[in-house]
Design a protein around this motif. Structure first.
Motif, PDB file in Angstrom:
ATOM      1  N   THR A  31      37.702  39.144  34.424  1.00 28.30           N
ATOM      2  CA  THR A  31      37.108  37.822  34.180  1.00 28.30           C
ATOM      3  C   THR A  31      38.096  36.720  34.551  1.00 28.30           C
ATOM      4  O   THR A  31      37.720  35.738  35.209  1.00 28.30           O
ATOM      5  CB  THR A  31      36.678  37.688  32.706  1.00 28.30           C
ATOM      6  OG1 THR A  31      35.706  38.706  32.420  1.00 28.30           O
ATOM      7  CG2 THR A  31      36.087  36.318  32.425  1.00 28.30           C
ATOM      8  N   ILE A  32      39.334  36.886  34.161  1.00 31.55           N
ATOM      9  CA  ILE A  32      40.365  35.906  34.534  1.00 31.55           C
ATOM     10  C   ILE A  32      40.510  35.871  36.055  1.00 31.55           C
ATOM     11  O   ILE A  32      40.632  34.802  36.653  1.00 31.55           O
ATOM     12  CB  ILE A  32      41.701  36.222  33.840  1.00 31.55           C
ATOM     13  CG1 ILE A  32      41.574  36.031  32.328  1.00 31.55           C
ATOM     14  CG2 ILE A  32      42.822  35.348  34.397  1.00 31.55           C
ATOM     15  CD1 ILE A  32      42.741  36.573  31.536  1.00 31.55           C
ATOM     16  N   GLY A  33      40.469  37.042  36.688  1.00 26.86           N
ATOM     17  CA  GLY A  33      40.537  37.113  38.150  1.00 26.86           C
ATOM     18  C   GLY A  33      39.392  36.367  38.808  1.00 26.86           C
ATOM     19  O   GLY A  33      39.584  35.670  39.812  1.00 26.86           O
ATOM     20  N   PHE A  34      38.195  36.510  38.247  1.00 24.38           N
ATOM     21  CA  PHE A  34      37.035  35.782  38.772  1.00 24.38           C
ATOM     22  C   PHE A  34      37.299  34.278  38.761  1.00 24.38           C
ATOM     23  O   PHE A  34      37.078  33.588  39.755  1.00 24.38           O
ATOM     24  CB  PHE A  34      35.793  36.116  37.937  1.00 24.38           C
ATOM     25  CG  PHE A  34      34.625  35.214  38.217  1.00 24.38           C
ATOM     26  CD1 PHE A  34      33.809  35.446  39.309  1.00 24.38           C
ATOM     27  CD2 PHE A  34      34.336  34.126  37.400  1.00 24.38           C
ATOM     28  CE1 PHE A  34      32.727  34.613  39.588  1.00 24.38           C
ATOM     29  CE2 PHE A  34      33.275  33.292  37.655  1.00 24.38           C
ATOM     30  CZ  PHE A  34      32.461  33.534  38.754  1.00 24.38           C
ATOM     31  N   TRP A  35      37.791  33.767  37.616  1.00 21.33           N
ATOM     32  CA  TRP A  35      38.039  32.329  37.506  1.00 21.33           C
ATOM     33  C   TRP A  35      39.200  31.884  38.388  1.00 21.33           C
ATOM     34  O   TRP A  35      39.190  30.768  38.912  1.00 21.33           O
ATOM     35  CB  TRP A  35      38.219  31.910  36.053  1.00 21.33           C
ATOM     36  CG  TRP A  35      36.909  31.976  35.338  1.00 21.33           C
ATOM     37  CD1 TRP A  35      36.520  32.877  34.390  1.00 21.33           C
ATOM     38  CD2 TRP A  35      35.771  31.140  35.576  1.00 21.33           C
ATOM     39  NE1 TRP A  35      35.217  32.648  34.023  1.00 21.33           N
ATOM     40  CE2 TRP A  35      34.735  31.584  34.725  1.00 21.33           C
ATOM     41  CE3 TRP A  35      35.525  30.061  36.413  1.00 21.33           C
ATOM     42  CZ2 TRP A  35      33.474  30.979  34.699  1.00 21.33           C
ATOM     43  CZ3 TRP A  35      34.270  29.459  36.383  1.00 21.33           C
ATOM     44  CH2 TRP A  35      33.264  29.913  35.545  1.00 21.33           C
ATOM     45  N   CYS A  36      40.177  32.771  38.593  1.00 20.58           N
ATOM     46  CA  CYS A  36      41.256  32.455  39.544  1.00 20.58           C
ATOM     47  C   CYS A  36      40.699  32.340  40.953  1.00 20.58           C
ATOM     48  O   CYS A  36      41.108  31.456  41.717  1.00 20.58           O
ATOM     49  CB  CYS A  36      42.354  33.524  39.500  1.00 20.58           C
ATOM     50  SG  CYS A  36      43.442  33.407  38.088  1.00 20.58           S
ATOM     51  N   PHE A  37      39.755  33.237  41.303  1.00 17.53           N
ATOM     52  CA  PHE A  37      39.122  33.136  42.619  1.00 17.53           C
ATOM     53  C   PHE A  37      38.351  31.827  42.747  1.00 17.53           C
ATOM     54  O   PHE A  37      38.402  31.170  43.786  1.00 17.53           O
ATOM     55  CB  PHE A  37      38.181  34.311  42.885  1.00 17.53           C
ATOM     56  CG  PHE A  37      38.816  35.445  43.638  1.00 17.53           C
ATOM     57  CD1 PHE A  37      39.497  35.228  44.820  1.00 17.53           C
ATOM     58  CD2 PHE A  37      38.716  36.734  43.165  1.00 17.53           C
ATOM     59  CE1 PHE A  37      40.078  36.273  45.521  1.00 17.53           C
ATOM     60  CE2 PHE A  37      39.288  37.786  43.850  1.00 17.53           C
ATOM     61  CZ  PHE A  37      39.973  37.555  45.028  1.00 17.53           C
ATOM     62  N   MET A  38      37.645  31.434  41.697  1.00 20.66           N
ATOM     63  CA  MET A  38      36.904  30.174  41.751  1.00 20.66           C
ATOM     64  C   MET A  38      37.864  28.993  41.937  1.00 20.66           C
ATOM     65  O   MET A  38      37.599  28.097  42.740  1.00 20.66           O
ATOM     66  CB  MET A  38      36.076  29.971  40.474  1.00 20.66           C
ATOM     67  CG  MET A  38      34.925  30.938  40.291  1.00 20.66           C
ATOM     68  SD  MET A  38      33.640  30.752  41.543  1.00 20.66           S
ATOM     69  CE  MET A  38      33.920  32.225  42.498  1.00 20.66           C
ATOM     70  N   LEU A  39      38.983  29.030  41.216  1.00 15.80           N
ATOM     71  CA  LEU A  39      39.999  27.981  41.379  1.00 15.80           C
ATOM     72  C   LEU A  39      40.531  27.977  42.805  1.00 15.80           C
ATOM     73  O   LEU A  39      40.668  26.911  43.432  1.00 15.80           O
ATOM     74  CB  LEU A  39      41.144  28.190  40.390  1.00 15.80           C
ATOM     75  CG  LEU A  39      42.353  27.258  40.569  1.00 15.80           C
ATOM     76  CD1 LEU A  39      41.961  25.808  40.337  1.00 15.80           C
ATOM     77  CD2 LEU A  39      43.485  27.689  39.642  1.00 15.80           C
ATOM     78  N   SER A  40      40.823  29.155  43.342  1.00 16.74           N
ATOM     79  CA  SER A  40      41.352  29.208  44.704  1.00 16.74           C
ATOM     80  C   SER A  40      40.331  28.684  45.708  1.00 16.74           C
ATOM     81  O   SER A  40      40.693  27.992  46.657  1.00 16.74           O
ATOM     82  CB  SER A  40      41.803  30.627  45.076  1.00 16.74           C
ATOM     83  OG  SER A  40      40.709  31.477  45.353  1.00 16.74           O
ATOM     84  N   ASN A  41      39.038  28.977  45.493  1.00 13.68           N
ATOM     85  CA  ASN A  41      37.997  28.450  46.380  1.00 13.68           C
ATOM     86  C   ASN A  41      38.010  26.927  46.384  1.00 13.68           C
ATOM     87  O   ASN A  41      37.955  26.300  47.446  1.00 13.68           O
ATOM     88  CB  ASN A  41      36.610  28.944  45.962  1.00 13.68           C
ATOM     89  CG  ASN A  41      36.406  30.428  46.112  1.00 13.68           C
ATOM     90  OD1 ASN A  41      35.851  31.072  45.230  1.00 13.68           O
ATOM     91  ND2 ASN A  41      36.852  31.005  47.211  1.00 13.68           N
ATOM     92  N   VAL A  42      38.103  26.338  45.202  1.00 13.62           N
ATOM     93  CA  VAL A  42      38.127  24.874  45.096  1.00 13.62           C
ATOM     94  C   VAL A  42      39.363  24.302  45.789  1.00 13.62           C
ATOM     95  O   VAL A  42      39.265  23.328  46.555  1.00 13.62           O
ATOM     96  CB  VAL A  42      38.073  24.431  43.612  1.00 13.62           C
ATOM     97  CG1 VAL A  42      38.354  22.940  43.465  1.00 13.62           C
ATOM     98  CG2 VAL A  42      36.728  24.797  42.997  1.00 13.62           C
TER      99      VAL A  42
END
Length: 79
Positions: A31-42
């Motif tokens: 779950t943390i990885g998912f949100w890190c990916f979302m942050l990296s996308n932004v």
């Protein structure tokens, strides 16, 4: 070098950390990885807008969509 050019470094770091976490067997880390990916996308989109890197922006939007799709498919109750 503009300060905005420095955004690519935290974007890269967030992407690497996300990839590491998403491969975990622990749900919390994924779950943390998912949100890190979302942050990296932004972050990549912000940098891409500055650099006029349109293919990178489209790629990040597509990757975000795929990550959201994967998260929904792996949500509890979606077996």
């Amino acid at each position: 070098m503009d300060l905005i050019d420095l955004v690519q470094w935290p974007a890269m770091l967030a992407t690497v950390v996300a990839a590491w976490l998403i491969a975990s067997l622990e749900r919390r880390r994924r779950t943390i990885g998912f949100w890190c990916f979302m942050l990296s996308n932004v972050l990549w989109i912000i940098w891409g807008l500055h650099a006029s890197a349109w293919a990178l922006i489209v790629l990040q939007v597509c990757l975000a969509g795929l990550n959201i799709r994967g998260a929904r498919k792996n949500a509890p109750g979606n077996a």
